[in-house]
Scaffold this motif. Structure first.
Motif, PDB file in Angstrom:
ATOM      1  N   SER A 147      57.248  35.388  62.412  1.00 45.38           N
ATOM      2  CA  SER A 147      56.696  34.249  61.881  1.00 45.38           C
ATOM      3  C   SER A 147      56.291  34.121  60.457  1.00 45.38           C
ATOM      4  CB  SER A 147      55.390  34.117  62.681  1.00 45.38           C
ATOM      5  OG  SER A 147      54.399  34.993  62.726  1.00 45.38           O
ATOM      6  N   PRO A 148      56.725  32.791  59.903  1.00 42.36           N
ATOM      7  CA  PRO A 148      56.437  32.866  58.478  1.00 42.36           C
ATOM      8  C   PRO A 148      55.350  32.670  58.073  1.00 42.36           C
ATOM      9  CG  PRO A 148      57.609  30.835  59.424  1.00 42.36           C
ATOM     10  CD  PRO A 148      57.267  31.718  60.668  1.00 42.36           C
ATOM     11  N   GLU A 149      54.792  33.268  56.939  1.00 43.62           N
ATOM     12  CA  GLU A 149      53.522  33.033  56.237  1.00 43.62           C
ATOM     13  C   GLU A 149      53.718  32.839  54.886  1.00 43.62           C
ATOM     14  OE1 GLU A 149      50.085  32.717  56.510  1.00 43.62           O
ATOM     15  OE2 GLU A 149      49.856  34.434  57.850  1.00 43.62           O
ATOM     16  N   THR A 150      52.794  32.019  54.335  1.00 44.01           N
ATOM     17  CA  THR A 150      52.714  31.798  52.622  1.00 44.01           C
ATOM     18  C   THR A 150      51.245  31.999  52.445  1.00 44.01           C
ATOM     19  OG1 THR A 150      54.324  30.045  52.634  1.00 44.01           O
ATOM     20  CG2 THR A 150      53.112  30.192  50.729  1.00 44.01           C
ATOM     21  N   VAL A 151      50.864  33.013  51.502  1.00 45.57           N
ATOM     22  CA  VAL A 151      49.306  33.013  50.973  1.00 45.57           C
ATOM     23  C   VAL A 151      49.367  32.844  49.587  1.00 45.57           C
ATOM     24  CG1 VAL A 151      48.930  34.635  52.850  1.00 45.57           C
ATOM     25  CG2 VAL A 151      49.958  35.709  50.718  1.00 45.57           C
ATOM     26  N   ASP A 152      48.277  32.322  49.361  1.00 43.92           N
ATOM     27  CA  ASP A 152      48.016  32.281  47.690  1.00 43.92           C
ATOM     28  C   ASP A 152      47.140  33.767  47.491  1.00 43.92           C
ATOM     29  OD1 ASP A 152      47.044  32.074  45.195  1.00 43.92           O
ATOM     30  OD2 ASP A 152      45.916  30.257  45.537  1.00 43.92           O
ATOM     31  N   ILE A 153      48.111  34.473  46.843  1.00 45.24           N
ATOM     32  CA  ILE A 153      47.593  36.030  46.391  1.00 45.24           C
ATOM     33  C   ILE A 153      46.028  35.941  45.715  1.00 45.24           C
ATOM     34  CG2 ILE A 153      47.906  38.136  45.057  1.00 45.24           C
ATOM     35  CD1 ILE A 153      50.271  37.897  46.951  1.00 45.24           C
ATOM     36  N   LEU A 154      45.809  34.932  44.857  1.00 41.26           N
ATOM     37  CA  LEU A 154      44.722  34.670  44.171  1.00 41.26           C
ATOM     38  C   LEU A 154      43.344  34.680  45.003  1.00 41.26           C
ATOM     39  CD1 LEU A 154      45.975  32.957  41.156  1.00 41.26           C
ATOM     40  CD2 LEU A 154      45.523  35.414  41.176  1.00 41.26           C
ATOM     41  N   THR A 155      43.674  34.357  46.262  1.00 44.48           N
ATOM     42  CA  THR A 155      42.471  33.855  46.924  1.00 44.48           C
ATOM     43  C   THR A 155      42.251  35.035  48.112  1.00 44.48           C
ATOM     44  OG1 THR A 155      43.544  32.867  48.791  1.00 44.48           O
ATOM     45  CG2 THR A 155      43.281  31.522  47.415  1.00 44.48           C
ATOM     46  N   LYS A 156      43.075  36.097  47.703  1.00 45.70           N
ATOM     47  CA  LYS A 156      42.732  37.316  48.697  1.00 45.70           C
ATOM     48  C   LYS A 156      42.205  38.538  47.969  1.00 45.70           C
ATOM     49  CE  LYS A 156      45.164  35.434  52.142  1.00 45.70           C
ATOM     50  NZ  LYS A 156      44.491  35.332  53.345  1.00 45.70           N
ATOM     51  N   ASN A 157      41.320  39.377  48.830  1.00 42.08           N
ATOM     52  CA  ASN A 157      40.841  40.400  48.156  1.00 42.08           C
ATOM     53  C   ASN A 157      41.525  41.462  48.065  1.00 42.08           C
ATOM     54  OD1 ASN A 157      40.618  41.657  50.390  1.00 42.08           O
ATOM     55  ND2 ASN A 157      38.492  41.000  51.045  1.00 42.08           N
ATOM     56  N   LYS A 158      41.067  42.589  47.000  1.00 40.60           N
ATOM     57  CA  LYS A 158      41.836  43.612  46.737  1.00 40.60           C
ATOM     58  C   LYS A 158      42.110  44.134  48.129  1.00 40.60           C
ATOM     59  CE  LYS A 158      41.383  44.395  42.019  1.00 40.60           C
ATOM     60  NZ  LYS A 158      41.202  45.124  40.653  1.00 40.60           N
ATOM     61  N   LYS A 159      41.217  44.411  48.889  1.00 39.95           N
ATOM     62  CA  LYS A 159      41.407  45.257  50.085  1.00 39.95           C
ATOM     63  C   LYS A 159      42.530  44.749  50.978  1.00 39.95           C
ATOM     64  CE  LYS A 159      39.029  47.459  54.061  1.00 39.95           C
ATOM     65  NZ  LYS A 159      38.000  46.890  55.121  1.00 39.95           N
ATOM     66  N   TRP A 160      42.493  43.091  51.250  1.00 42.43           N
ATOM     67  CA  TRP A 160      43.636  42.666  51.854  1.00 42.43           C
ATOM     68  C   TRP A 160      44.955  43.015  51.114  1.00 42.43           C
ATOM     69  CZ3 TRP A 160      47.253  39.057  51.618  1.00 42.43           C
ATOM     70  CH2 TRP A 160      47.986  38.646  52.629  1.00 42.43           C
ATOM     71  N   ILE A 161      44.865  42.816  49.866  1.00 38.49           N
ATOM     72  CA  ILE A 161      46.310  42.815  49.257  1.00 38.49           C
ATOM     73  C   ILE A 161      46.980  44.152  49.434  1.00 38.49           C
ATOM     74  CG2 ILE A 161      47.233  42.758  46.975  1.00 38.49           C
ATOM     75  CD1 ILE A 161      45.462  40.618  46.006  1.00 38.49           C
ATOM     76  N   ARG A 162      46.133  45.139  49.362  1.00 39.86           N
ATOM     77  CA  ARG A 162      46.606  46.738  49.423  1.00 39.86           C
ATOM     78  C   ARG A 162      47.099  46.744  51.108  1.00 39.86           C
ATOM     79  NH1 ARG A 162      42.538  48.840  46.620  1.00 39.86           N
ATOM     80  NH2 ARG A 162      41.109  49.160  48.508  1.00 39.86           N
ATOM     81  N   ARG A 163      46.224  46.231  52.061  1.00 38.40           N
ATOM     82  CA  ARG A 163      46.850  46.334  53.184  1.00 38.40           C
ATOM     83  C   ARG A 163      47.926  45.582  53.555  1.00 38.40           C
ATOM     84  NH1 ARG A 163      47.293  49.411  57.179  1.00 38.40           N
ATOM     85  NH2 ARG A 163      45.316  50.507  57.072  1.00 38.40           N
ATOM     86  N   HIS A 164      48.284  44.463  53.081  1.00 35.55           N
ATOM     87  CA  HIS A 164      49.181  43.424  53.678  1.00 35.55           C
ATOM     88  C   HIS A 164      50.553  43.458  52.359  1.00 35.55           C
ATOM     89  CE1 HIS A 164      47.245  42.453  57.217  1.00 35.55           C
ATOM     90  NE2 HIS A 164      46.051  42.436  56.387  1.00 35.55           N
ATOM     91  N   ILE A 165      50.049  43.514  51.306  1.00 35.68           N
ATOM     92  CA  ILE A 165      51.383  43.109  50.367  1.00 35.68           C
ATOM     93  C   ILE A 165      51.665  44.438  49.618  1.00 35.68           C
ATOM     94  CG2 ILE A 165      51.732  41.681  48.141  1.00 35.68           C
ATOM     95  CD1 ILE A 165      51.158  39.926  50.678  1.00 35.68           C
ATOM     96  N   ASN A 166      50.831  45.159  48.906  1.00 34.54           N
ATOM     97  CA  ASN A 166      51.064  46.129  47.705  1.00 34.54           C
ATOM     98  C   ASN A 166      51.938  47.410  48.394  1.00 34.54           C
ATOM     99  OD1 ASN A 166      50.129  44.524  45.880  1.00 34.54           O
ATOM    100  ND2 ASN A 166      48.588  46.278  45.127  1.00 34.54           N
ATOM    101  N   GLY A 167      53.133  47.526  47.754  1.00 32.48           N
ATOM    102  CA  GLY A 167      53.903  48.616  48.339  1.00 32.48           C
ATOM    103  C   GLY A 167      54.708  48.373  49.972  1.00 32.48           C
ATOM    104  N   LYS A 168      54.180  47.211  50.395  1.00 32.46           N
ATOM    105  CA  LYS A 168      54.783  46.832  51.890  1.00 32.46           C
ATOM    106  C   LYS A 168      55.717  45.738  51.471  1.00 32.46           C
ATOM    107  CE  LYS A 168      53.074  45.567  56.405  1.00 32.46           C
ATOM    108  NZ  LYS A 168      52.072  45.241  57.214  1.00 32.46           N
ATOM    109  N   ARG A 169      55.177  44.692  50.827  1.00 31.95           N
ATOM    110  CA  ARG A 169      55.815  43.582  50.828  1.00 31.95           C
ATOM    111  C   ARG A 169      56.482  43.208  49.475  1.00 31.95           C
ATOM    112  NH1 ARG A 169      52.605  41.624  55.332  1.00 31.95           N
ATOM    113  NH2 ARG A 169      54.238  41.672  57.263  1.00 31.95           N
ATOM    114  N   ILE A 170      55.582  43.897  48.329  1.00 31.28           N
ATOM    115  CA  ILE A 170      55.807  43.721  46.993  1.00 31.28           C
ATOM    116  C   ILE A 170      55.690  45.138  46.397  1.00 31.28           C
ATOM    117  CG2 ILE A 170      55.267  42.704  44.915  1.00 31.28           C
ATOM    118  CD1 ILE A 170      54.060  40.262  45.906  1.00 31.28           C
ATOM    119  N   ALA A 171      56.680  45.600  46.095  1.00 28.93           N
ATOM    120  CA  ALA A 171      56.607  47.006  45.359  1.00 28.93           C
ATOM    121  C   ALA A 171      56.876  47.042  43.817  1.00 28.93           C
ATOM    122  CB  ALA A 171      57.521  48.013  46.060  1.00 28.93           C
ATOM    123  N   MET A 172      56.263  47.899  43.015  1.00 27.73           N
ATOM    124  CA  MET A 172      56.602  47.717  41.678  1.00 27.73           C
ATOM    125  C   MET A 172      56.932  49.020  41.001  1.00 27.73           C
ATOM    126  SD  MET A 172      53.808  45.827  39.494  1.00 27.73           S
ATOM    127  CE  MET A 172      54.103  45.549  37.589  1.00 27.73           C
TER     128      MET A 172
END
Ligand SMILES: Nc1ncnc2c1ncn2[C@@H]1O[C@H](COP(=O)(O)OP(=O)(O)OP(=O)(O)O)[C@@H](O)[C@H]1O
Ligand SMILES: [Mg+2]
Length: 363
Positions: free
Chosen positions: A83-108
């Motif tokens: 299922s598709p999802e669109t989030v505004d990263i700026l509304t999310k806290n650091k913990k959520w971003i670490r869990r759902h985004i960083n390294g998993k869906r966006i890697a640097m």
């Protein structure tokens, strides 16, 4: 909209200010960036223009003295069930971003591989870590995946290398390991922040080639941050030129290279080393970027711009549209402005580059 031309990252009117002891530093000023699935967008500009800060905002890793005063950063992805999802990263806290985004869906991938690798941990462990943390991948399976990732990024004797520590590898190999770590969780977006500046030229070319290959094979989107337009020419579909916290020109690669409109882009292109110009004769843009502590009225580039108009000192130029995909923020594009062409030497150079590109065929 089909999956193919789906937008995966949309940065909209981003504004960021840093608190410093000397006063507020308005480092990012109304930045818009669009990235579509499978494409490569480059962000280019001199040191301090805001390239890294923009991307750190997208990863939720801004320094603690930063305040986002305006804007949205919309990131689109799919849940495990499709299922598709669109989030505004700026509304999310650091913990959520670490869990759902960083390294998993966006890697640097950062400039200096040594700072992103842990010197006390084997590279095998470092590649497996993300898979185990994000997906609870069983150890044996994570090991096998890590070995195949090392092979994918061109490291020989992968099984043996798994047990090495970072200091046992060359700079080029370490950067390959960092890329393997970045790919480990199958991200949708890879952000490469000057991934080759710490490496020598031949290794640089190999790393750029590697990033292009994995991007094609995996169909991922890439944001490539660099101050080097020569690199941009090799990797990008779209280019954003940044100056003093603003995007001053954006367009498709051919529009930026063969029909640039902003005098700053003219400067960057003139300053780009190539085979036909020896280093001593190479152009440098006069002066240096402004100190963002002292905001001034008008176009931030005006003091360095030999084509500056009177209005440049009074008002910041808006983005003028050149084509559907090409925009530039320079008063030279105002219908009332005098007609100014790029310097002849640059025009000749771009013509030569275009001819060379068509002779050899840019893949
Ligand atoms: N934590 C911070 N506190 C204060 N100012 C900061 C901070 N981080 C970045 N800046 C300022 O923000 C501006 C943009 O910095 P940024 O690191 O994004 O530049 P850049 O384009 O990535 O440059 P480079 O090519 O050198 O990496 C600079 O003026 C920098 O001094
Ligand atoms: Mg940077």
């Amino acid at each position: 909209m089909s999956e193919e031309n789906k937008e995966i990252l949309k940065i909209n009117n981003l504004d960021i200010t840093f608190r410093t002891t000397a006063g507020p530093v308005h480092a990012i000023r109304g930045v818009d960036i669009d990235l579509f699935k499978g494409e490569t967008v480059a962000i280019v500009g001199e040191s301090g223009s805001g390239k890294s800060v923009t991307m750190k905002a997208a990863m939720g890793i801004l320094a603690s003295n930063a305040t986002v005063t305006n804007g949205t950063i919309e990131f689109s992805y799919h849940h495990a069930d499709g299922s598709p999802e669109t989030v505004d990263i700026l509304t999310k806290n650091k913990k959520w971003i670490r869990r759902h985004i960083n390294g998993k869906r966006i890697a640097m991938v950062f400039q200096d591989p040594m700072t992103s690798l842990d010197p006390t941990m084997t590279i095998g462990k470092q590649i497996m870590e993300g898979m185990i943390w994000h997906f609870k991948t069983p150890k044996k399976e994570a090991w096998d995946k890590a070995v195949s990732l090392l092979k994918e990024v061109g490291i020989e004797d992968a099984e043996k290398r798994m047990k090495n520590y970072p200091h046992q590898l060359s700079g080029g190999m370490r950067q390959r390991v960092v890329i393997a770590i970045a790919l480990a969780c199958n991200p949708d977006l890879l952000i490469c922040d000057e991934p080759t500046t710490a490496l020598d030229v031949t290794i640089q070319a190999k790393i750029i080639e590697l990033i292009r290959r994995v991007q094609k094979e995996r169909g991922i989107s890439v944001i490539y941050i660099t101050h080097d337009l020569g690199v941009v020419a090799k990797v990008a579909d779209y280019v954003n030129v940044m100056y003093a916290g603003k995007i001053v020109e954006k367009g498709k690669i051919d529009e930026i290279f063969y029909d640039p409109k902003h005098p700053y882009t003219w400067g960057l292109l003139s300053a780009m080393p190539d085979l036909d110009t020896d280093d001593e004769r190479l152009y440098t843009i006069p002066g240096s970027p402004p100190n963002l502590l002292h905001e001034k009225a008008g176009d931030a580039f005006a003091p360095r711009n030999r084509y500056a108009l009177e209005i440049d000192d009074k008002a910041d130029p808006p983005m003028f549209q050149v084509t559907d995909t090409h925009y530039a923020a320079t008063w030279l594009l105002d219908p009332r402005a005098p007609k100014v062409e790029m310097p002849k030497e640059l025009a000749d150079r771009l013509k030569r580059m275009k001819k060379e590109a068509s002779d050899y065929g840019r893949e």
